[in-house]
Design a protein around this motif. Structure first.
Motif, short mmCIF file in Angstrom:
data_model
loop_
_atom_site.label_atom_id
_atom_site.label_comp_id
_atom_site.label_asym_id
_atom_site.label_seq_id
_atom_site.Cartn_x
_atom_site.Cartn_y
_atom_site.Cartn_z
N GLY A 24 0.76 -1.34 0.15
CA GLY A 24 0.05 0.06 0.04
C GLY A 24 0.90 1.29 -0.05
N GLN A 25 1.92 1.18 0.43
CA GLN A 25 2.95 2.35 0.21
C GLN A 25 3.27 2.77 -1.13
OE1 GLN A 25 5.95 1.36 3.37
NE2 GLN A 25 5.40 2.92 4.77
N GLN A 26 4.11 3.78 -1.17
CA GLN A 26 4.66 4.17 -2.47
C GLN A 26 6.17 4.37 -2.29
OE1 GLN A 26 5.53 7.34 -4.00
NE2 GLN A 26 6.02 8.29 -2.12
N VAL A 27 6.87 4.09 -3.32
CA VAL A 27 8.33 4.28 -3.57
C VAL A 27 8.78 5.19 -4.51
CG1 VAL A 27 8.75 2.28 -4.62
CG2 VAL A 27 10.37 3.10 -2.93
N THR A 28 9.79 5.89 -4.34
CA THR A 28 10.59 6.65 -5.26
C THR A 28 12.03 5.99 -5.44
OG1 THR A 28 9.14 8.46 -5.29
CG2 THR A 28 11.20 8.86 -6.47
N LEU A 29 12.27 5.75 -6.76
CA LEU A 29 13.72 5.12 -6.93
C LEU A 29 14.63 6.23 -7.91
CD1 LEU A 29 13.14 1.59 -7.74
CD2 LEU A 29 13.28 2.59 -5.41
N SER A 30 15.83 6.56 -7.57
CA SER A 30 16.52 7.66 -8.43
C SER A 30 17.88 7.06 -9.13
CB SER A 30 17.04 8.75 -7.37
OG SER A 30 17.84 9.50 -8.05
N CYS A 31 17.95 7.44 -10.12
CA CYS A 31 19.12 6.91 -11.33
C CYS A 31 19.88 8.25 -11.88
CB CYS A 31 18.50 6.18 -12.06
SG CYS A 31 19.64 5.95 -13.48
N SER A 32 20.78 8.38 -11.63
CA SER A 32 22.10 9.31 -12.24
C SER A 32 22.74 8.63 -13.34
CB SER A 32 22.85 9.98 -11.15
OG SER A 32 22.23 10.70 -10.16
N ARG A 65 0.54 1.87 -12.04
CA ARG A 65 1.26 2.26 -10.61
C ARG A 65 2.55 2.57 -10.87
NH1 ARG A 65 1.97 -1.43 -7.57
NH2 ARG A 65 1.61 -3.35 -8.96
N PHE A 66 3.22 2.01 -12.16
CA PHE A 66 4.64 2.29 -12.09
C PHE A 66 4.69 3.50 -13.05
CE2 PHE A 66 6.50 -1.66 -10.74
CZ PHE A 66 5.42 -2.35 -10.57
N SER A 67 5.51 4.69 -12.61
CA SER A 67 5.64 5.67 -13.54
C SER A 67 7.13 6.37 -13.21
CB SER A 67 4.73 6.94 -12.85
OG SER A 67 4.89 6.97 -11.81
N GLY A 68 7.30 7.33 -14.30
CA GLY A 68 8.75 7.77 -14.13
C GLY A 68 8.92 9.10 -14.64
N ARG A 69 9.97 9.61 -14.59
CA ARG A 69 10.33 10.86 -15.18
C ARG A 69 11.66 11.15 -15.24
NH1 ARG A 69 8.82 15.55 -10.61
NH2 ARG A 69 9.78 14.54 -8.67
N THR A 94 0.90 2.36 -4.49
CA THR A 94 0.08 1.09 -3.91
C THR A 94 0.87 -0.21 -4.09
OG1 THR A 94 -1.71 2.58 -4.71
CG2 THR A 94 -2.41 0.45 -3.84
N LEU A 95 1.85 -0.12 -3.28
CA LEU A 95 2.98 -1.37 -3.45
C LEU A 95 2.00 -2.76 -3.40
CD1 LEU A 95 6.20 0.11 -2.01
CD2 LEU A 95 5.94 -0.84 -4.33
N GLU A 96 2.56 -3.73 -4.05
CA GLU A 96 2.01 -5.19 -3.96
C GLU A 96 3.24 -5.98 -3.74
OE1 GLU A 96 -0.03 -5.92 -7.25
OE2 GLU A 96 -1.71 -4.39 -7.24
N LEU A 97 2.93 -7.04 -2.84
CA LEU A 97 4.15 -7.75 -2.70
C LEU A 97 4.71 -8.45 -4.11
CD1 LEU A 97 2.14 -10.52 -0.08
CD2 LEU A 97 3.58 -8.49 0.48
N LEU A 151 14.06 -3.63 -3.94
CA LEU A 151 12.98 -3.31 -3.01
C LEU A 151 12.30 -4.81 -2.74
CD1 LEU A 151 10.63 -1.46 -2.21
CD2 LEU A 151 9.69 -1.95 -4.55
N THR A 152 12.11 -4.69 -1.26
CA THR A 152 11.17 -5.61 -0.68
C THR A 152 9.92 -5.05 -0.14
OG1 THR A 152 13.34 -6.93 -0.03
CG2 THR A 152 11.32 -7.65 1.08
N VAL A 153 8.86 -5.73 -0.34
CA VAL A 153 7.52 -5.34 -0.02
C VAL A 153 7.14 -6.30 1.03
CG1 VAL A 153 5.05 -4.36 -0.80
CG2 VAL A 153 6.99 -3.94 -2.18
N LEU A 154 6.78 -5.64 2.15
CA LEU A 154 6.26 -6.86 3.22
C LEU A 154 4.56 -6.68 3.63
CD1 LEU A 154 9.07 -6.19 5.60
CD2 LEU A 154 8.95 -8.25 3.97
#
Lengths: 114, 113
Positions: B16-24, B63-67, B80-83, B110-113
């Protein structure tokens, strides 16, 4: 083709022997094919690529062969070394649109025995 | 020249949480792609950005997006993370378009519990 599978096929070779890793690709419209190496805990690393209008390309200790008739790609590694132990992925791409969207195969685990 | 840098390297979230990942990306590389790697599905393409525009998109839900930002840095977000979202998320940059020579980072686990 999407990559599927829980268990990676494994190829075990003796140090110094030649290795041949095979891959069957799915899209006859693919314009180029690539081999990547992934070591544990790292991201994939580019090895070599080949355009669809070629049937062979050589790099340093590696040769890629492409057989479009049977949609088969192979990677040959000469004089395999312990540092070659990794998972090897083939991938295919299409030039349309100018992007870099790749479809990866399931991967092959290469184990080099001393 | 520095390679592709991804942050964070490891993270744990709950459903149910959300996450943001970064890439340089590597300096000078304007194309950034994202891939999801799981034992069951292997490496799957998420999306690609070039000059702040999404150029390609894989078969993932909305649910997967980027920019991508003007300095070519990129972020991806999963809401809205799922297992089943537990995976290694890999970012790759490239200099030349239409080739398979991507430079991958080490990924964000990423580990979703």
């Amino acid at each position: 083709g999407e990559s599927v599978g829980l268990h990676l096929p494994t190829l075990s070779v003796q140090e110094g022997d030649n290795s041949i890793i095979n891959c069957a690709y799915s899209n006859s419209a693919s314009d180029y094919f690539i081999w990547y190496k992934q070591e544990s805990g790292k991201g994939p690393q580019f090895i070599i690529d080949i355009r669809s209008n070629m049937d062979k390309r050589q790099g340093q200790r590696v040769t890629v062969l492409l057989n479009k008739t049977v949609k088969h790609l192979s990677l040959q590694i000469a004089a395999t070394q312990p540092g070659d132990s990794a998972v090897y992925f083939c991938a295919e791409g299409i030039l349309t649109g100018g992007g870099n969207k790749l479809t990866f195969g399931t991967g092959t685990q290469l184990k080099v025995e001393l | 020249k520095a390679g592709v840098t991804q942050t964070p390297r490891y993270l744990i979230k709950t459903r149910g949480q959300q996450v943001t990942l970064s890439c340089s990306p590597i300096s000078g590389h304007r194309s950034v792609s994202w891939y999801q790697q799981t034992p069951g599905q292997g490496l799957q393409f998420l999306f690609e950005y070039f000059s702040e525009t999404q150029r390609n998109k894989g078969n993932f839900p909305g649910r997967f997006s980027g920019r991508q930002f003007s300095n070519s840095r990129s972020e991806m977000n999963v809401s809205t993370l799922e297992l089943g979202d537990s995976a290694l998320y890999l970012c790759a940059s490239s200099l030349v378009q239409g080739t398979g020579e991507l430079f991958f980072g080490e990924g964000s686990r990423l580990t979703v519990l």
